[in-house]
Design a protein around this motif. Sequence first.
Motif, PDB file in Angstrom:
ATOM      1  N   LYS A 287      37.668  50.343  33.853  1.00  0.00           N
ATOM      2  CA  LYS A 287      37.961  49.519  33.737  1.00  0.00           C
ATOM      3  C   LYS A 287      38.580  48.482  34.899  1.00  0.00           C
ATOM      4  O   LYS A 287      39.262  47.510  34.394  1.00  0.00           O
ATOM      5  CB  LYS A 287      40.190  50.527  33.228  1.00  0.00           C
ATOM      6  CG  LYS A 287      39.547  51.050  34.817  1.00  0.00           C
ATOM      7  CD  LYS A 287      41.367  52.114  34.431  1.00  0.00           C
ATOM      8  CE  LYS A 287      42.119  52.210  35.867  1.00  0.00           C
ATOM      9  NZ  LYS A 287      43.287  52.901  35.709  1.00  0.00           N
ATOM     10  N   SER A 288      37.502  48.253  36.066  1.00  0.00           N
ATOM     11  CA  SER A 288      37.292  47.532  36.351  1.00  0.00           C
ATOM     12  C   SER A 288      36.842  46.708  37.123  1.00  0.00           C
ATOM     13  O   SER A 288      35.217  46.792  36.603  1.00  0.00           O
ATOM     14  CB  SER A 288      37.849  47.769  38.291  1.00  0.00           C
ATOM     15  OG  SER A 288      38.965  48.892  38.069  1.00  0.00           O
ATOM     16  N   SER A 289      36.789  44.930  36.552  1.00  0.00           N
ATOM     17  CA  SER A 289      35.676  44.010  36.687  1.00  0.00           C
ATOM     18  C   SER A 289      35.835  43.082  38.421  1.00  0.00           C
ATOM     19  O   SER A 289      34.745  42.481  38.356  1.00  0.00           O
ATOM     20  CB  SER A 289      35.760  43.469  36.051  1.00  0.00           C
ATOM     21  OG  SER A 289      37.316  42.505  35.401  1.00  0.00           O
TER      22      SER A 289
ATOM     23  N   ILE B  39      37.086  42.397  41.968  1.00  0.00           N
ATOM     24  CA  ILE B  39      36.800  43.181  42.956  1.00  0.00           C
ATOM     25  C   ILE B  39      37.160  41.951  44.431  1.00  0.00           C
ATOM     26  O   ILE B  39      36.390  41.439  44.382  1.00  0.00           O
ATOM     27  CB  ILE B  39      35.734  44.714  43.931  1.00  0.00           C
ATOM     28  CG1 ILE B  39      35.563  45.063  43.049  1.00  0.00           C
ATOM     29  CG2 ILE B  39      35.795  45.375  45.107  1.00  0.00           C
ATOM     30  CD1 ILE B  39      33.714  45.411  43.002  1.00  0.00           C
TER      31      ILE B  39
ATOM     32  N   TYR C 169      30.153  43.004  38.491  1.00  0.00           N
ATOM     33  CA  TYR C 169      31.689  42.615  39.155  1.00  0.00           C
ATOM     34  C   TYR C 169      31.453  41.956  39.678  1.00  0.00           C
ATOM     35  O   TYR C 169      30.914  40.527  40.881  1.00  0.00           O
ATOM     36  CB  TYR C 169      31.834  43.830  39.663  1.00  0.00           C
ATOM     37  CG  TYR C 169      32.036  45.229  39.805  1.00  0.00           C
ATOM     38  CD1 TYR C 169      33.069  46.137  38.522  1.00  0.00           C
ATOM     39  CD2 TYR C 169      30.771  46.077  39.332  1.00  0.00           C
ATOM     40  CE1 TYR C 169      32.819  47.349  38.693  1.00  0.00           C
ATOM     41  CE2 TYR C 169      30.703  47.479  39.090  1.00  0.00           C
ATOM     42  CZ  TYR C 169      31.429  47.805  38.880  1.00  0.00           C
ATOM     43  OH  TYR C 169      31.590  48.913  38.159  1.00  0.00           O
TER      44      TYR C 169
ATOM     45  N   ASP D  68      41.608  44.112  40.106  1.00  0.00           N
ATOM     46  CA  ASP D  68      41.925  45.585  40.056  1.00  0.00           C
ATOM     47  C   ASP D  68      41.355  46.675  40.983  1.00  0.00           C
ATOM     48  O   ASP D  68      42.330  47.225  41.460  1.00  0.00           O
ATOM     49  CB  ASP D  68      40.287  45.941  39.294  1.00  0.00           C
ATOM     50  CG  ASP D  68      40.291  44.396  38.618  1.00  0.00           C
ATOM     51  OD1 ASP D  68      41.517  44.879  37.273  1.00  0.00           O
ATOM     52  OD2 ASP D  68      39.247  44.021  37.604  1.00  0.00           O
ATOM     53  N   ILE D  69      40.690  46.250  42.337  1.00  0.00           N
ATOM     54  CA  ILE D  69      40.247  46.917  42.951  1.00  0.00           C
ATOM     55  C   ILE D  69      40.040  46.487  44.582  1.00  0.00           C
ATOM     56  O   ILE D  69      39.819  45.264  44.901  1.00  0.00           O
ATOM     57  CB  ILE D  69      39.211  47.332  43.604  1.00  0.00           C
ATOM     58  CG1 ILE D  69      38.817  48.622  41.849  1.00  0.00           C
ATOM     59  CG2 ILE D  69      38.392  48.893  44.376  1.00  0.00           C
ATOM     60  CD1 ILE D  69      37.619  48.889  41.527  1.00  0.00           C
TER      61      ILE D  69
ATOM     62  N   ASP E 244      45.453  47.102  41.122  1.00  0.00           N
ATOM     63  CA  ASP E 244      45.580  48.304  40.459  1.00  0.00           C
ATOM     64  C   ASP E 244      45.191  49.363  42.028  1.00  0.00           C
ATOM     65  O   ASP E 244      45.263  50.704  41.101  1.00  0.00           O
ATOM     66  CB  ASP E 244      44.423  48.594  39.544  1.00  0.00           C
ATOM     67  CG  ASP E 244      44.613  47.744  38.404  1.00  0.00           C
ATOM     68  OD1 ASP E 244      45.959  47.291  38.129  1.00  0.00           O
ATOM     69  OD2 ASP E 244      43.817  46.846  38.211  1.00  0.00           O
ATOM     70  N   THR E 245      44.315  49.538  42.381  1.00  0.00           N
ATOM     71  CA  THR E 245      42.935  50.232  43.202  1.00  0.00           C
ATOM     72  C   THR E 245      43.108  50.406  44.492  1.00  0.00           C
ATOM     73  O   THR E 245      42.847  49.140  44.886  1.00  0.00           O
ATOM     74  CB  THR E 245      41.679  50.716  43.044  1.00  0.00           C
ATOM     75  OG1 THR E 245      41.974  50.947  41.630  1.00  0.00           O
ATOM     76  CG2 THR E 245      41.848  51.983  43.385  1.00  0.00           C
TER      77      THR E 245
END
Length: 141
Positions: free
Chosen positions: A17-19, A21, A46, A75-76, A99-100
């Motif tokens: 679900k992550s793209s 970083i 990514y 996302d991350i 998100d992370t």
Amino acid sequence: MSYAQPTQEEFKALLEKSSTIAVVGLSDDPTRTSHLVAAAMQQRGYRIIPVNPKASSILGETCYARLQDVPEHIDIVNVFRRSEFCLEVAKDAVEVGADTLWLQQGIVNEEAYQYAKDHGLEVVMDACIKVVDAVVKPNRG
């Protein structure tokens, strides 16, 4: 506090679900681990956003001094900083709505972990994102 790594299935779901970083502490030196890992993740598809106040561009991407300067959703937040700096990074990650929070292999900070968890972020500590991605998503990129 006890900390358990996500399961392989949880890692896979998180990465799928992550793209985007944001890499905090990304070095412009191609021999440094942060550079090698970020380059590999970029090659796997990514979007890498470098966060380093001492550089203007890394891996062909605009570099930002702080997470708060990044003009898009993250996302991350992948952290290549010493453990004692991770609580500040966790607070920044929460502030920007990431998100992370992902602390790279060898980086552990229970206070940062708890702060991010308490504010709704998924958290990974002491794990290399490149290795995990290659294991749980071997056909990406």
